[in-house]
Design a protein around this motif. Structure first.
Motif, short mmCIF file in Angstrom:
data_model
loop_
_atom_site.label_atom_id
_atom_site.label_comp_id
_atom_site.label_asym_id
_atom_site.label_seq_id
_atom_site.Cartn_x
_atom_site.Cartn_y
_atom_site.Cartn_z
N TYR A 1 -91.24 52.46 36.82
CA TYR A 1 -90.69 52.83 38.12
C TYR A 1 -90.11 54.23 37.99
CZ TYR A 1 -87.58 52.89 42.20
OH TYR A 1 -86.94 53.22 43.37
N GLY A 2 -90.62 55.17 38.78
CA GLY A 2 -90.14 56.54 38.75
C GLY A 2 -89.68 56.98 40.13
N VAL A 3 -88.61 57.75 40.18
CA VAL A 3 -88.07 58.20 41.46
C VAL A 3 -87.51 59.61 41.30
CG1 VAL A 3 -85.85 57.08 40.94
CG2 VAL A 3 -86.43 57.62 43.31
N PRO A 4 -87.80 60.51 42.27
CA PRO A 4 -87.26 61.88 42.21
C PRO A 4 -85.79 61.90 42.66
CG PRO A 4 -88.63 61.62 44.15
CD PRO A 4 -88.73 60.33 43.40
N LEU A 5 -84.96 62.65 41.92
CA LEU A 5 -83.52 62.65 42.19
C LEU A 5 -82.92 64.03 41.95
CD1 LEU A 5 -82.66 59.39 40.21
CD2 LEU A 5 -82.63 59.59 42.71
N ASN A 6 -81.91 64.38 42.75
CA ASN A 6 -81.07 65.52 42.43
C ASN A 6 -80.23 65.18 41.20
OD1 ASN A 6 -80.58 65.99 45.92
ND2 ASN A 6 -81.85 67.26 44.60
N TYR A 7 -79.79 66.18 40.49
CA TYR A 7 -79.01 65.95 39.27
C TYR A 7 -78.16 67.17 38.99
CZ TYR A 7 -81.81 69.36 36.78
OH TYR A 7 -82.38 70.56 36.39
N VAL A 8 -77.23 67.03 38.07
CA VAL A 8 -76.48 68.18 37.58
C VAL A 8 -76.25 68.00 36.09
CG1 VAL A 8 -74.19 67.17 38.06
CG2 VAL A 8 -74.46 69.67 37.98
N TRP A 9 -76.40 69.09 35.34
CA TRP A 9 -76.17 69.09 33.90
C TRP A 9 -74.72 69.46 33.64
CZ3 TRP A 9 -77.16 73.80 30.40
CH2 TRP A 9 -76.98 73.45 29.06
N ASP A 10 -74.09 68.80 32.68
CA ASP A 10 -72.68 69.06 32.39
C ASP A 10 -72.46 70.20 31.40
OD1 ASP A 10 -73.42 67.98 29.97
OD2 ASP A 10 -71.82 66.49 29.90
N GLU A 11 -73.52 70.96 31.11
CA GLU A 11 -73.46 72.10 30.18
C GLU A 11 -73.16 71.65 28.76
OE1 GLU A 11 -74.13 75.31 30.81
OE2 GLU A 11 -74.52 75.00 32.95
N ALA A 12 -73.36 70.36 28.48
CA ALA A 12 -73.14 69.86 27.12
C ALA A 12 -74.30 68.98 26.71
CB ALA A 12 -71.81 69.11 27.03
N ASP A 13 -74.21 67.67 26.91
CA ASP A 13 -75.25 66.78 26.43
C ASP A 13 -75.56 65.64 27.39
OD1 ASP A 13 -72.92 65.38 26.19
OD2 ASP A 13 -73.14 64.89 24.07
N ALA A 14 -75.29 65.83 28.68
CA ALA A 14 -75.54 64.76 29.65
C ALA A 14 -75.85 65.34 31.02
CB ALA A 14 -74.34 63.82 29.75
N ILE A 15 -76.54 64.57 31.82
CA ILE A 15 -76.75 64.92 33.22
C ILE A 15 -76.26 63.76 34.07
CG2 ILE A 15 -78.69 66.47 32.77
CD1 ILE A 15 -80.59 64.33 33.63
N TYR A 16 -75.88 64.07 35.31
CA TYR A 16 -75.36 63.07 36.23
C TYR A 16 -76.25 62.99 37.48
CZ TYR A 16 -70.97 63.08 33.58
OH TYR A 16 -70.02 62.97 32.59
N ILE A 17 -76.44 61.77 37.96
CA ILE A 17 -77.12 61.55 39.23
C ILE A 17 -76.27 60.57 40.02
CG2 ILE A 17 -79.43 62.02 38.32
CD1 ILE A 17 -79.88 59.08 37.99
N HIS A 18 -76.43 60.57 41.34
CA HIS A 18 -75.65 59.66 42.18
C HIS A 18 -76.59 58.77 42.98
CE1 HIS A 18 -76.69 62.54 45.30
NE2 HIS A 18 -76.19 61.73 46.21
N CYS A 19 -76.08 57.62 43.35
CA CYS A 19 -76.88 56.65 44.10
C CYS A 19 -75.94 55.67 44.79
CB CYS A 19 -77.86 55.92 43.18
SG CYS A 19 -77.05 54.95 41.88
N ALA A 20 -76.51 54.69 45.49
CA ALA A 20 -75.73 53.64 46.11
C ALA A 20 -75.27 52.64 45.04
CB ALA A 20 -76.56 52.92 47.17
N PRO A 21 -74.23 51.87 45.32
CA PRO A 21 -73.72 50.91 44.33
C PRO A 21 -74.71 49.81 43.94
CG PRO A 21 -72.08 51.33 46.03
CD PRO A 21 -73.36 51.94 46.51
N GLU A 22 -75.71 49.58 44.76
CA GLU A 22 -76.73 48.58 44.46
C GLU A 22 -78.09 49.15 44.79
OE1 GLU A 22 -76.58 45.75 42.95
OE2 GLU A 22 -74.39 45.69 42.77
N GLY A 23 -79.11 48.70 44.07
CA GLY A 23 -80.46 49.17 44.35
C GLY A 23 -81.38 48.96 43.16
#
Length: 222
Positions: A89-111
């Motif tokens: 299962y693949g889905v396109p998403l916005n993201y942000v890199w924390d300038e270290a070693d992780a990226i963050y994405i946001h979504c709904a609490p369920e899905g």
């Protein structure tokens, strides 16, 4: 919240200026339960393992500085997961890199994403940068990076707010004040997924990055 400081060196030999050997452990304790979220950081030092050895076409490697810039400025990425019932299962998403070693994405609490991650937290995240189709040559110039990650949910409220603030800074820098107000209004119905980057690689084709194709290589190959 309390901050504990750890160091590889002994107290007698530790020098404050050797920051790359200093690590911090941030512990946040919830008042309604005995739960702790521990996040280790090496003083903002990038610790991701950029590994291109497994790329078959060694004449198409993307140099790490260009790969890092693509990770920083990429508009979106494809999150690839494994479905519990089988298949991908693949889905396109916005993201942000924390300038270290992780990226963050946001979504709904369920899905569906969270359902997949509860079953398997190992994922890949693919980011494609500039592309140029060359019809007469039957090929495409491109640049892309592929990240092997471990997904984490159930983050502290502080880390989730920080991630949302970084997302606003990346995608809506002119509207930070309004964006933060929007975050507070929708915070209760927003989940944050952190992708800890275990390793990553980069690949490109021809003229987008002049000089990456070694002399004598056939640049018309796809």
């Amino acid at each position: 919240m309390r901050i504990q400081r750890q160091t590889v060196a002994s107290p007698r030999t530790f020098r404050p200026q050797t920051t790359k050997r200093c690590r911090y452990r941030i512990i946040t304790t919830k008042t309604d339960a005995i739960q702790r979220s521990v996040r280790l950081r090496f003083c903002r030092k990038q610790v991701m393992n950029y590994q291109n050895d497994s790329v078959r076409r060694q004449d198409r490697l993307l140099d790490q500085p260009e790969a890092t810039e693509l990770l920083r400025r990429g508009e979106y990425g494809i999150l690839c997961m494994q479905r519990p019932e089988g298949g991908g299962y693949g889905v396109p998403l916005n993201y942000v890199w924390d300038e270290a070693d992780a990226i963050y994405i946001h979504c709904a609490p369920e899905g569906r994403k969270l359902h997949c991650l509860r079953e398997c937290d190992r994922v890949t995240f693919c980011i494609v940068g500039k592309t140029q189709v060359l019809p007469a040559r039957f090929t495409t110039f491109y640049e892309s990076i592929l990240l092997d990650c471990r997904a984490r949910t159930g983050l502290t409220a502080e880390e989730r707010r920080r991630a949302l603030d970084h997302l606003i800074g990346k995608y809506s820098p002119e509207y930070k004040t309004i964006g933060r107000q929007y975050v507070e209004k929708s915070f209760h119905r927003t989940e944050i997924i952190r992708l800890d980057i275990l390793s990553w690689s980069g690949k490109c084709k021809d003229n987008l990055h002049p000089g990456t194709t070694p002399p004598g290589a056939n640049s018309n190959r796809t």
